[in-house]
Structures are given as structure tokens and as C-alpha cells.
Enzyme design. Structure first.
Site, PDB file in Angstrom:
ATOM      1  N   HIS A 102       0.834  -1.202   0.000  1.00 25.25           N
ATOM      2  CA  HIS A 102       0.000   0.000   0.000  1.00 25.25           C
ATOM      3  C   HIS A 102       0.865   1.248   0.000  1.00 25.25           C
ATOM      4  O   HIS A 102       2.051   1.209   0.314  1.00 25.25           O
ATOM      5  CB  HIS A 102      -0.911   0.039   1.234  1.00 25.25           C
ATOM      6  N   ASP A 104       0.356   5.002   2.058  1.00 21.58           N
ATOM      7  CA  ASP A 104      -0.444   5.356   3.225  1.00 21.58           C
ATOM      8  C   ASP A 104      -1.632   6.244   2.857  1.00 21.58           C
ATOM      9  O   ASP A 104      -1.477   7.258   2.161  1.00 21.58           O
ATOM     10  CB  ASP A 104       0.424   6.062   4.271  1.00 21.58           C
ATOM     11  N   HIS A 250       4.786   0.189   0.325  1.00 26.64           N
ATOM     12  CA  HIS A 250       5.522  -0.646   1.279  1.00 26.64           C
ATOM     13  C   HIS A 250       4.648  -1.769   1.796  1.00 26.64           C
ATOM     14  O   HIS A 250       3.419  -1.743   1.683  1.00 26.64           O
ATOM     15  CB  HIS A 250       6.101   0.199   2.414  1.00 26.64           C
ATOM     16  N   ARG A 265       4.654   6.537  14.320  1.00 27.82           N
ATOM     17  CA  ARG A 265       4.763   7.114  12.977  1.00 27.82           C
ATOM     18  C   ARG A 265       4.198   8.527  12.980  1.00 27.82           C
ATOM     19  O   ARG A 265       3.138   8.749  13.556  1.00 27.82           O
ATOM     20  CB  ARG A 265       3.969   6.252  11.989  1.00 27.82           C
TER      21      ARG A 265
HETATM   22  O1  LIG Z   1       5.445  -1.509  10.481  1.00 23.12           O
HETATM   23  C1  LIG Z   1       5.955  -1.145   9.438  1.00 23.12           C
HETATM   24  O2  LIG Z   1       7.110  -1.403   9.119  1.00 23.12           O
HETATM   25  C2  LIG Z   1       5.150  -0.319   8.479  1.00 23.12           C
HETATM   26  C3  LIG Z   1       3.725  -0.227   8.893  1.00 23.12           C
HETATM   27  C4  LIG Z   1       2.917   0.401   7.815  1.00 23.12           C
HETATM   28  O3  LIG Z   1       2.592  -0.205   6.837  1.00 23.12           O
HETATM   29  C5  LIG Z   1       2.628   1.810   7.884  1.00 23.12           C
HETATM   30  O4  LIG Z   1       3.027   2.494   8.830  1.00 23.12           O
HETATM   31  O5  LIG Z   1       1.964   2.288   6.947  1.00 23.12           O
END
Ligand SMILES: O=C(O)CCC(=O)C(=O)O
Length: 274
Positions: A102, A104, A250, A265
Site C-alpha cells: 500500500h 499510506d 511498502h 509514525r
Molecule cells: O510496520 C511497518 O514497518 C510499516 C507499517 C505500515 O505499513 C505503515 O506504517 O503504513
């Protein structure tokens, strides 16, 4: 112009670089900011090691790149910090964030410009890597007839199936974002074209019949999964990954159950794709 204040070590020629020689807990000079921004534009996702950042310092770092985004669906993870998305997995988890390829919140009308993930706890026996894919390269490696066909098409990106019921909170009556974006978008900084559909959020190419759309999207999702478009990041405690959400997808690997993995995040607002 050379990158002056930081050391940039590429992970692959296609995507990803580790950045050394900067302590992100201290405010960035304008030159450091310019160098980091340039490294991000050139490498699409950049990584930092051994960064001990408070939540406020992580938010300050994010704010150098733009206004911070507040997630449209996730519950408030931390009191007084609505801009922080908690990324957490442990022995009680039924699912984790990012198990599907995806970008984000692409369902937003103005999807985020980028995300900065700081992990403070990583699984003791490894695992929990994140894989990143270069969407310029995904576009460029399609055949010329296919690129021509996709030009001008638009697709629906829907938050409903992704977010409904996901966070274990009452969400009856809540409306999740749903937006229409070009299948091929232009990056607002580099001016380059890139593929902008993702398996997580994109449900339909508007101008095709349903069967055509399903087949076309499946072909594109398989293409995005090509390993030559990727880099894979091995986390350590206090690593940071900063991805340009406009041109990167990612996928977070959940291969470490029941171990714990934890971090925060911040997400930076973006603009309407064109
Ligand atoms: O946990 C991760 O490495 C990425 C998680 C994820 O897909 C995101 O924060 O959008």
C-alpha cells in the site's frame, strides 16, 4: 551539487539509502534539511540508525517537511499527540499495520506526502522487516502500449474495507475517505511519472468495465511485487524509515509472532495527485 552535511549509503541502485552523520534529536540546519530532502527525492525511502527521539522531536523533524497529518480512522493512540500513529504488534495482535502492499491513506483526497516511522522495540530474533517498492520504476518497466493505455485513467481508492472494524472501536455511521486519483500520477517535486494504484486501497479503475478493471489491477499489483523494484529494511531499535509516500509503496512483514514490535509514525500532509 553534492550532498554536504550527511553521508548517503545506498541499499540498492533502485531504491533506499541509509543516512549517516546526523542526529535528528537536534534541530536541523537549513543545509541539513536540504540534504536530507534531496536524499529522499533521489532514493525515495531513507533510513537512519540509532536515533533516540522523543515524540516531540519526531514531530518537529516531520514538521520540517510539512504539516502533520491526522489519521482519518485510527483511534487516538497517545493522549495529546493525535499526529502520532502507534505501530504495535505483540502476542495479542490479530493483525498488524501494513501487511498488504500500500501507500499510506491513498483514500484521502490529498494523500500524505510521506511517513516517518521510528521503532523503539524490535523482535529479539529478527523478522519484522519492511519492504519498499519504487513506483517510478514500476511505471517505467511497463511496456509502452500499456503505459499509453493507462494514461488518463483514474481509479477509486477506498478506506471503507481497510478501516471499517479494524481498530476495535465503534465505527457505525462513520464515513471513511474515498477518492478518485489518476492511475499514472506526476510527482510534484521531481516531475516524473509513476504508477499510483495499490492493493490496499485501490478498488476500481473507473473507465474500465468491472472485469477489465479487476484483471488490470491484478496485473499491476503483481508487477509492483517484482523484487527488482524493491529494497528490504532490517530494523534495529531506534531505527527510522522515512518514505516518500507519493512514489513508494511498502509492505510490513509479520513473521515474528508472538514477539513484540513497537514504534511511532508521524505522517506529513500531501497534495491532490495529478
Ligand atoms: O510496520 C511497518 O514497518 C510499516 C507499517 C505500515 O505499513 C505503515 O506504517 O503504513
Amino acid at each position: 551539487m553534492s550532498i554536504e552535511t550527511i553521508e548517503v549509503r545506498k541499499l540498492t541502485p533502485v531504491i533506499g539509502a541509509e543516512i549517516h552523520g546526523v542526529d535528528l534529536s537536534k534541530g536541523l540546519s537549513n543545509q541539513q534539511f536540504d540534504d536530507i530532502h534531496r536524499a529522499l527525492m533521489e532514493n525515495l525511502v531513507i533510513f537512519f540508525r540509532d536515533q533516540r527521539l522523543s515524540i516531540d522531536q519526531q514531530k518537529d523533524f516531520g514538521r520540517r517537511f510539512g504539516k502533520l497529518h491526522i489519521h482519518p480512522a485510527a483511534p487516538k493512540g497517545l493522549e495529546e499527540h493525535p499526529e502520532i500513529l502507534v505501530i504495535k504488534a505483540d502476542d495479542k495482535s490479530k493483525r498488524v499495520a501494513g501487511e498488504e502492499w500500500h501507500s499510506d491513506v491513498s483514500c484521502d483526497r490529498e494523500p500524505p506526502m510521506g511517513s516517518i516511522l521510528h521503532l523503539t522495540t524490535v523482535p529479539p530474533d529478527g523478522g519484522g522487516d519492511t519492504v519498499f517498492a519504487n513506483m517510478y520504476r514500476a511505471y517505467e518497466t511497463l511496456s509502452e502500449p500499456m503505459r499509453r493505455m493507462l494514461e488518463g485513467l483514474t481509479a477509486i481508492h477506498d478506506g471503507e474495507h481497510v478501516f471499517r472494524g479494524r481498530y476495535g472501536i465503534k465505527d457505525e455511521g462513520k464515513v471513511f475517505p474515498r477518492s478518485e486519483h489518476p492511475v499514472i500520477r506526476t510527482h510534484p517535486v521531481t516531475g516524473k511519472q509513476l504508477l499510483f494504484v495499490n492493493r490496499g486501497f485501490t478498488t476500481r479503475i473507473v473507465q474500465l468495465t468491472r472485469h477489465e478493471s479487476t484483471a488490470m489491477l491484478e496485473m499491476l499489483y503483481r508487477h509492483i511485487e517484482t523484487p527488482e523494484l524493491h529494497c528490504r529494511f532490517k530494523w534495529q531499535a531506534n531505527s527510522i524509515a522515512f518514505w516518500d509516500n507519493r512514489c513508494v509503496q511498502h509492505h510490513a512483514l509479520w513473521d515474528y509472532y508472538p514477539a513484540r514490535r513497537y514504534g511511532h509514525r508521524v505522517t506529513i500532509c500531501g497534495d491532490k495527485p495529478y
